[in-house]
Write an enzyme that holds these catalytic residues in place. Sequence first.
Site, PDB file in Angstrom:
ATOM      1  N   MET A 175       5.055   5.240   3.130  1.00 42.87           N
ATOM      2  CA  MET A 175       4.708   5.301   4.547  1.00 42.87           C
ATOM      3  C   MET A 175       5.788   6.091   5.261  1.00 42.87           C
ATOM      4  O   MET A 175       6.976   5.795   5.152  1.00 42.87           O
ATOM      5  CB  MET A 175       4.530   3.911   5.154  1.00 42.87           C
ATOM      6  CG  MET A 175       5.656   2.933   5.008  1.00 42.87           C
ATOM      7  SD  MET A 175       5.197   1.377   5.807  1.00 42.87           S
ATOM      8  CE  MET A 175       6.661   0.398   5.507  1.00 42.87           C
ATOM      9  N   TYR A 208      15.717  -2.719   7.570  1.00 43.07           N
ATOM     10  CA  TYR A 208      14.497  -1.902   7.538  1.00 43.07           C
ATOM     11  C   TYR A 208      13.230  -2.737   7.690  1.00 43.07           C
ATOM     12  O   TYR A 208      13.264  -3.959   7.650  1.00 43.07           O
ATOM     13  CB  TYR A 208      14.445  -0.973   6.341  1.00 43.07           C
ATOM     14  CG  TYR A 208      14.450  -1.516   4.936  1.00 43.07           C
ATOM     15  CD1 TYR A 208      14.497  -0.631   3.870  1.00 43.07           C
ATOM     16  CD2 TYR A 208      14.381  -2.875   4.644  1.00 43.07           C
ATOM     17  CE1 TYR A 208      14.481  -1.062   2.561  1.00 43.07           C
ATOM     18  CE2 TYR A 208      14.364  -3.326   3.346  1.00 43.07           C
ATOM     19  CZ  TYR A 208      14.404  -2.426   2.307  1.00 43.07           C
ATOM     20  OH  TYR A 208      14.386  -2.874   1.014  1.00 43.07           O
ATOM     21  N   GLU A 209      12.115  -2.037   7.943  1.00 43.19           N
ATOM     22  CA  GLU A 209      10.832  -2.651   8.316  1.00 43.19           C
ATOM     23  C   GLU A 209      10.941  -3.449   9.609  1.00 43.19           C
ATOM     24  O   GLU A 209      10.320  -4.497   9.771  1.00 43.19           O
ATOM     25  CB  GLU A 209      10.294  -3.532   7.175  1.00 43.19           C
ATOM     26  CG  GLU A 209      10.131  -2.820   5.865  1.00 43.19           C
ATOM     27  CD  GLU A 209       9.396  -1.497   5.979  1.00 43.19           C
ATOM     28  OE1 GLU A 209       8.568  -1.347   6.896  1.00 43.19           O
ATOM     29  OE2 GLU A 209       9.675  -0.604   5.162  1.00 43.19           O
ATOM     30  N   GLY A 210      11.713  -2.931  10.531  1.00 40.11           N
ATOM     31  CA  GLY A 210      11.930  -3.611  11.802  1.00 40.11           C
ATOM     32  C   GLY A 210      13.117  -4.533  11.679  1.00 40.11           C
ATOM     33  O   GLY A 210      13.095  -5.492  10.906  1.00 40.11           O
ATOM     34  N   GLN A 234      12.079  -8.495  14.761  1.00 42.45           N
ATOM     35  CA  GLN A 234      11.232  -9.588  14.264  1.00 42.45           C
ATOM     36  C   GLN A 234      11.331 -10.812  15.170  1.00 42.45           C
ATOM     37  O   GLN A 234      10.328 -11.505  15.433  1.00 42.45           O
ATOM     38  CB  GLN A 234      11.645  -9.970  12.843  1.00 42.45           C
ATOM     39  CG  GLN A 234      11.635  -8.837  11.849  1.00 42.45           C
ATOM     40  CD  GLN A 234      10.291  -8.149  11.747  1.00 42.45           C
ATOM     41  OE1 GLN A 234       9.233  -8.782  11.775  1.00 42.45           O
ATOM     42  NE2 GLN A 234      10.313  -6.834  11.639  1.00 42.45           N
TER      43      GLN A 234
END
Length: 596
Positions: free
Chosen positions: A165, A442-444, A449
């Site tokens: 992605m 990573y991934e927010g 979160q």
Amino acid sequence: MPTYNPPLRDMQFVLHELFNVVDELKMLPAHQDIDADTINAVLEEGGKFCSQVIAPLNLSGDSEGCQLNRDTHEVQTPKGFKEAYQQYVEGGWPALSCDPAYGGQGLPFTVNQFFYEMLNSANQAWTMYPGLSHGAYECLHAHGTDDQKKLYLPKLTTGEWTGTMCLTEPHCGTDLGMLRTKAEPQADGSYKITGQKIFISAGEHDFVENIVHLVLARLPDAPQGSKGISLFIVPKFKVNADGSIGERNAIFCSGLEHKMGIHGNSTCQMTLDGAVGTLVGQPHKGLQAMFVMMNAARLGVGNQSLGLTEVAYQNAVTYAKDRLQMRALSGPKAPDKPADPIIHHPDVRKMLLTARAFAEGARMLQAYTVLQLDKAFYSDDEDEKKDAEAELALLTPIIKAFITDNGWIATSHCLQVYGGHGYIHEWGMEQFVRDARINMIYEGTNTVQSLDLLGRKVLQNNGATLKKFGKKIAEFIEEEGTNEAMQEFVNPLADIGDKVTKLTQEIGMKAFANPDEVGAAAVDYLRVVGHLTFAYFFARAAKIALAQEASGDPFYRAKLATARFYFAKLLPETATLIRTARAGLKPLMEMDEALF
């Protein structure tokens, strides 16, 4: 060199004794034929692959890293990585939970998630290559056209191709509404995409002949912000109508990031120079489509830290039993030796038990949450599906942030157990610490979160989903209210449940007056709710262990000891967290910016 032994006994406890997943899954039309023997056999074989094939490559892969040929833009992965991936494909592992319509085995997501825990324990950097492909598969399965599915899903299912992605850019980080990559419509219905992407995990490598990039970009008429983002398939090599490989596409790796950890994974800077892509879903709706992949990745990142916590714990325990250092304060424990093993020192035990409790708590939370994913995806009962989707949305940011925070704490503790040797590469512990640190980012980031949990998942619907989850906890407390043996677990669980309710209401009232109060409290709040989930599952596990204690099986004695440690030594952290959350915004904002 560190070793890894798959924790199959605890996995079986969580799956079959705690959550009775076979009975739960049999209620879903797609999994009516599932049985415990199949699940156990899959995980046992998967554990062999993890411990025997990829775990031995973890240390060497970290030392070697990835190499970019700037002339060809090709990336060479560490020695043995490509060959291990071929074994992975030959074993059918990529297809485990994929749709049989595209060549998948159709097993539950729950089984796949446990397999991935073992992969992450064995070698997180390696696991990221196939791991991202699952997210790409799920995104296209949910939002791709029939032609796109036919063209790409079979190859992603078998692992012949991998996926990525491509989200963020140098100037925007998590704020994807600021991205600038452009997509120009072409007469044949395709798009030419131009821009720069950074931090693209597994963006280029030598495992497979083609990589399927899912790229966010803007159409010429796109509105500003996140509502103007579209999603495109941009393969490394163009794909012909019959599925064969075509000419090289204009997307390439222009640089590798030199990172603190996960050296064995290629974290790429990707350049698109008129690369040909096809639209996924509706124009300007790309972010919604990509959320399928992003949410899968968030669950995956939590699982990465669970894996690291488990393997760090295993090796630290082995070391603590062997390492001689001083005498126990209460007198010699190994009088025939010049000093006692350090496992007899109370603070060493505290560090080990912290890691063990965080691993076991994370495993329970992961299993429960991914079971909701199976229900959300496969249930034919609309009410059950909606409830599962809501609970999945609530728990995903907790898994991502709470488990990764705990993973950082746990791996650091396990390194500390080794003393000076923990700092030495060949023991493997410092690699676990470095690898664990990325998972909080990573991934927010974990702050993102936390904002998602408190702002969107709790306050936005007036706490309705949290209240439903709390009702399950309250019912368990009521059931065990007269069980004397359970009071040491039930009473603190009831206490933290009440405190979460009051804290939520208090923050909600403050947020009406000033929304920044959410930002001031969110990180502490998520950690408190994370402890609520762990307390609930440890109490349920303790109930089972108490019932089985008379069997003499040491597993249940250990489970009780871990639960007691968690309630006595870890859950009390919430008292401080609640106090700091209630301190609110003022201490953070009263200093003038110029004084920083």
